[in-house]
Design a protein around this motif. Structure first.
Motif, mmCIF file in Angstrom:
data_model
loop_
_atom_site.group_PDB
_atom_site.id
_atom_site.type_symbol
_atom_site.label_atom_id
_atom_site.label_comp_id
_atom_site.label_asym_id
_atom_site.label_seq_id
_atom_site.Cartn_x
_atom_site.Cartn_y
_atom_site.Cartn_z
ATOM 1 N N UNK A 171 0.833 -1.209 0.000
ATOM 2 C CA UNK A 171 0.000 0.000 0.000
ATOM 3 C C UNK A 171 0.866 1.257 0.000
ATOM 4 N N UNK A 172 1.868 1.312 0.890
ATOM 5 C CA UNK A 172 2.690 2.510 1.033
ATOM 6 C C UNK A 172 3.560 2.738 -0.209
ATOM 7 N N UNK A 173 4.296 1.704 -0.615
ATOM 8 C CA UNK A 173 5.231 1.876 -1.732
ATOM 9 C C UNK A 173 4.517 2.077 -3.059
ATOM 10 N N UNK A 174 3.544 1.232 -3.343
ATOM 11 C CA UNK A 174 2.845 1.359 -4.627
ATOM 12 C C UNK A 174 2.052 2.656 -4.688
ATOM 13 N N UNK A 175 1.412 3.041 -3.587
ATOM 14 C CA UNK A 175 0.643 4.282 -3.583
ATOM 15 C C UNK A 175 1.519 5.498 -3.821
ATOM 16 N N UNK A 176 2.673 5.551 -3.154
ATOM 17 C CA UNK A 176 3.578 6.694 -3.297
ATOM 18 C C UNK A 176 4.188 6.755 -4.689
ATOM 19 N N UNK A 177 4.755 5.646 -5.136
ATOM 20 C CA UNK A 177 5.432 5.640 -6.426
ATOM 21 C C UNK A 177 4.439 5.812 -7.569
ATOM 22 N N UNK A 206 1.614 7.458 -7.559
ATOM 23 C CA UNK A 206 1.177 8.853 -7.602
ATOM 24 C C UNK A 206 2.233 9.739 -8.255
ATOM 25 N N UNK A 207 3.506 9.552 -7.871
ATOM 26 C CA UNK A 207 4.582 10.361 -8.443
ATOM 27 C C UNK A 207 4.736 10.104 -9.935
ATOM 28 N N UNK A 208 4.673 8.840 -10.338
ATOM 29 C CA UNK A 208 4.822 8.503 -11.749
ATOM 30 C C UNK A 208 3.675 9.059 -12.580
ATOM 31 N N UNK A 209 2.458 8.964 -12.042
ATOM 32 C CA UNK A 209 1.296 9.454 -12.782
ATOM 33 C C UNK A 209 1.372 10.963 -12.977
ATOM 34 N N UNK A 267 0.182 4.293 -18.091
ATOM 35 C CA UNK A 267 -0.449 2.982 -17.921
ATOM 36 C C UNK A 267 0.119 2.271 -16.701
ATOM 37 N N UNK A 268 1.461 2.283 -16.565
ATOM 38 C CA UNK A 268 2.098 1.622 -15.431
ATOM 39 C C UNK A 268 1.663 2.262 -14.115
ATOM 40 N N UNK A 269 1.612 3.603 -14.080
ATOM 41 C CA UNK A 269 1.197 4.297 -12.857
ATOM 42 C C UNK A 269 -0.234 3.939 -12.479
ATOM 43 N N UNK A 270 -1.117 3.844 -13.472
ATOM 44 C CA UNK A 270 -2.518 3.494 -13.200
ATOM 45 C C UNK A 270 -2.621 2.079 -12.634
ATOM 46 N N UNK A 271 -1.838 1.145 -13.176
ATOM 47 C CA UNK A 271 -1.850 -0.231 -12.681
ATOM 48 C C UNK A 271 -1.334 -0.287 -11.242
ATOM 49 N N UNK A 272 -0.232 0.423 -10.989
ATOM 50 C CA UNK A 272 0.360 0.446 -9.643
ATOM 51 C C UNK A 272 -0.633 0.992 -8.621
ATOM 52 N N UNK A 273 -1.317 2.097 -8.961
ATOM 53 C CA UNK A 273 -2.279 2.697 -8.043
ATOM 54 C C UNK A 273 -3.484 1.779 -7.809
ATOM 55 N N UNK A 274 -3.926 1.099 -8.861
ATOM 56 C CA UNK A 274 -5.067 0.195 -8.725
ATOM 57 C C UNK A 274 -4.748 -0.941 -7.752
ATOM 58 N N UNK A 275 -3.539 -1.504 -7.854
ATOM 59 C CA UNK A 275 -3.135 -2.581 -6.943
ATOM 60 C C UNK A 275 -3.041 -2.054 -5.509
ATOM 61 N N UNK A 276 -2.486 -0.843 -5.342
ATOM 62 C CA UNK A 276 -2.358 -0.258 -4.005
ATOM 63 C C UNK A 276 -3.727 -0.045 -3.363
#
Length: 304
Positions: A119-125, A127-130, A275-284
């Motif tokens: 949650x912490x790592x995927x949410x932070x990274x 958001x920054x990437x997006x 696309x990668x940022x959206x996937x990361x945020x969805x998993x978080x």
């Protein structure tokens, strides 16, 4: 097609696991990530125990990374010297991570720790990437297209001693920077079953300042070696690697990585990052919901 997993002690749909491996292999070739950040949560959502999911996913990430490294090496997209330094740090990190894994497992909190880290790592990274990718895609307000600024390493990296020349990346920096980065990724590989590419790629671009042309291939090279070590350490210490589960994931991931590498050469990097940022945020978000959701029936164990 139901398949029994001996370590997880349950039956799963084998075709679904193979398809999951293909998806993570595709992500590996497209973005330079091992795909473990998606594999482990989806395995957990499928009912696989988090400890088995994390340990077995690192095996699958190895297969996807090997396939991707060969594809990128053919077009000279791998800085082997930089990758070698990060691998050295990753081995140290994997040993540290194994000690942390066994500690949290001994106090019965490893499942919660894995979920919180996601949650912490995927949410932070994510958001920054997006934010960065959307800014890059947004047209300039004055209508003038500006040339992209030359990528440089972070000022903290410039302060480190003992500089080396990394010709593949076009850098003259201290090897301590990639060594520390590799150590952090090695720890996360052991705890989360990830290759660490979702951290490696942004860090290599924005902290170390590597050329975008070699970031994906070098990331996969480091991930390939560190996940090999992590798998062996897990097999010897936690005994949580399910070889049947890993084999099913590998069937799909190797071919998926080749397809992803071909697609990566044709797509715009900014679009891929969105696309990668959206996937990361969805998993978080999904992991956060799982942490806060209270089951209908709550069980407790108390001493007599």
């Amino acid at each position: 097609m139901d398949v029994y997993l001996p370590i997880a002690n349950l039956s799963v749909n084998g075709l679904w696991i193979i398809a999951l491996g293909g998806l993570t292999g595709l992500l590996s070739g497209l973005f330079g990530v091992g795909g473990g950040f998606l594999t482990t949560p989806l395995l957990i959502f499928s009912g696989i125990p988090p400890t088995v999911a994390a340990a077995s996913a690192s095996t699958q990430v190895t297969g996807a990374s090997i396939s991707g490294v060969f594809a990128h090496a053919r077009r000279k997209g791998v800085d082997f010297k930089m990758g070698g330094v990060m691998i050295a740090g990753g081995v140290v990190g994997a040993i540290i991570g194994s000690l942390l894994f066994r500690f949290f497992e001994s106090i019965g909190q490893i499942d919660v720790v894995i979920s919180i880290l996601y949650v912490v790592l995927l949410g932070t990274i994510g958001s920054l990437m997006l934010r960065e990718a959307i800014t890059a895609l947004r047209p300039p307000q004055d209508g003038v297209t500006r040339k992209a600024a030359k990528r440089r390493h972070h000022r903290l990296v410039a302060m480190l001693p003992l500089r080396w020349r990394f010709y593949g990346s076009g850098l003259y920096i201290s090897p301590l920077a990639p060594l520390i980065l590799g150590t952090v990724v090695g720890i996360l590989t052991m705890l989360m079953g990830v290759g660490g590419g979702f951290i490696l790629v942004p860090a290599m671009l924005y902290i170390i300042g590597m050329s975008a042309g070699v970031v994906v291939g070098t990331s996969l090279f480091q991930i390939m070696a560190v996940t090999m070590v992590a798998t062996m350490v897990h097999a010897l210490t936690t005994q949580a690697v399910d070889i049947v589960l890993a084999a099913l994931l590998l069937l799909g991931s190797v071919s998926g990585a080749q397809i992803g590498t071909q697609l990566a050469q044709k797509a715009r990097p900014e679009v891929l990052r969105v696309i990668l940022a959206a996937i990361v945020l969805a998993v978080a978000i999904r992991m956060l919901v799982g942490l806060s959701y209270q089951p209908d029936e709550i069980f407790s164990v108390s001493g007599l």
